[in-house]
Design an enzyme around this catalytic site. Structure first.
Site, PDB file in Angstrom:
ATOM      1  N   TYR A   1      -1.974   0.100  10.225  1.00 53.17           N
ATOM      2  CA  TYR A   1      -2.025  -0.426   8.860  1.00 53.17           C
ATOM      3  C   TYR A   1      -0.822   0.059   8.053  1.00 53.17           C
ATOM      4  O   TYR A   1      -0.134  -0.729   7.392  1.00 53.17           O
ATOM      5  CB  TYR A   1      -3.326   0.011   8.193  1.00 53.17           C
ATOM      6  CG  TYR A   1      -3.465  -0.413   6.760  1.00 53.17           C
ATOM      7  CD1 TYR A   1      -3.866  -1.706   6.440  1.00 53.17           C
ATOM      8  CD2 TYR A   1      -3.217   0.478   5.715  1.00 53.17           C
ATOM      9  CE1 TYR A   1      -4.009  -2.111   5.116  1.00 53.17           C
ATOM     10  CE2 TYR A   1      -3.352   0.089   4.403  1.00 53.17           C
ATOM     11  CZ  TYR A   1      -3.755  -1.207   4.100  1.00 53.17           C
ATOM     12  OH  TYR A   1      -3.878  -1.598   2.787  1.00 53.17           O
TER      13      TYR A   1
ATOM     14  N   SER B   1       0.850  -1.192   0.000  1.00 53.70           N
ATOM     15  CA  SER B   1       0.000   0.000   0.000  1.00 53.70           C
ATOM     16  C   SER B   1       0.881   1.236   0.000  1.00 53.70           C
ATOM     17  O   SER B   1       1.916   1.277   0.680  1.00 53.70           O
ATOM     18  CB  SER B   1      -0.901   0.015   1.240  1.00 53.70           C
ATOM     19  OG  SER B   1      -1.598   1.247   1.341  1.00 53.70           O
TER      20      SER B   1
END
Length: 242
Positions: A155, A142
């Protein structure tokens, strides 16, 4: 001469991005392992689509935060099809809490799936790949692991860890002709993105003013997995500059 179909195991194959990647391999008549943890129905639906469109698919269940389960899954995959050409690591879980509101339990759970889970997959697959002296791994990362995201500290940190894991593994396995790369797939509507998608603020830093189509992301992952001379690289699949 007929060649043996190639094989791919997609970790997180029951997720939004994982399902699309499974189907991309299936459309090219690969043998596809659709991994799931809890979402058996979605995994089975994906396998049915692949089996109807010329590919061959089987579902494999495992909690990748547990190494023994991960190793059992890889052994079952290899016993069924006798080789592993491509491993795609696309697990994902997250939260939406500011750092000061993130509990230690939340932090640990996210890391155990997003980072430790991928480590377990690489370690379990390594015995097969190193014996073959061939193979390809693509990790779904990501951009938040590079840029950070407000309210996504756990995250983002777990995804940042994947970069070091990928680069180190690429160095260790390169002499065995095993390629490993990471891609940033961009924003897509999914349970993980939740209500944040498709907020206008998401598009503010996209130079084309749009997010990538999931089909194109899946095809890019498929093509990258086939490149024989690319390893240790990071690819951003949307139009944000970083």
């Amino acid at each position: 001469m007929r060649t043996t179909p190639r094989t791919a195991l997609i970790i997180g194959g029951s997720g939004q991005i994982g399902q699309a990647i499974c189907q991309a391999f299936g459309q090219h008549q690969w043998r596809v392992g659709v991994h799931y943890y809890l979402q058996a129905k979605k995994a089975e639906e994906t396998a049915k689509i692949i089996n109807k469109t010329g590919g061959e698919a089987q579902c494999f269940q495992a909690d990748i935060s547990q190494f023994h389960q991960t190793q059992t899954m890889l052994n079952s995959f290899h016993k069924l099809w006798e080789k592993l050409d491509v491993l795609i690591c696309s697990p994902g879980c997250g939260n939406s809490n500011l750092l000061m509101k993130t509990s230690s339990e939340e932090w640990t759970n996210i890391f155990m799936t997003n980072l430790t889970g991928v480590f377990h997959c690489l370690k379990a697959a390594g015995d097969i790949l190193l014996t073959q002296q061939d193979g390809s791994v693509v990790i779904i990362g990501s951009l938040s692991g590079v840029q950070g995201t407000t309210g996504q500290s756990a995250y983002a940190a777990s995804k940042a860890g994947l970069l070091g894991l990928m680069k180190s593994t690429a160095l260790e396995w390169g002499s065995s002709n095993i390629r490993i790369n990471i891609v940033f797939p961009g924003w897509h509507p999914s349970p993980l993105s939740g209500d944040a998608y498709p907020a206008k603020s998401i598009l503010a830093d996209h130079v084309l003013g749009r997010t990538p189509h999931l089909h194109h992301v899946a095809q890019s992952v498929f093509e990258l997995s086939q490149l024989p001379d690319v390893s240790g690289q990071i690819f951003n699949l949307d139009n944000r500059i970083w």
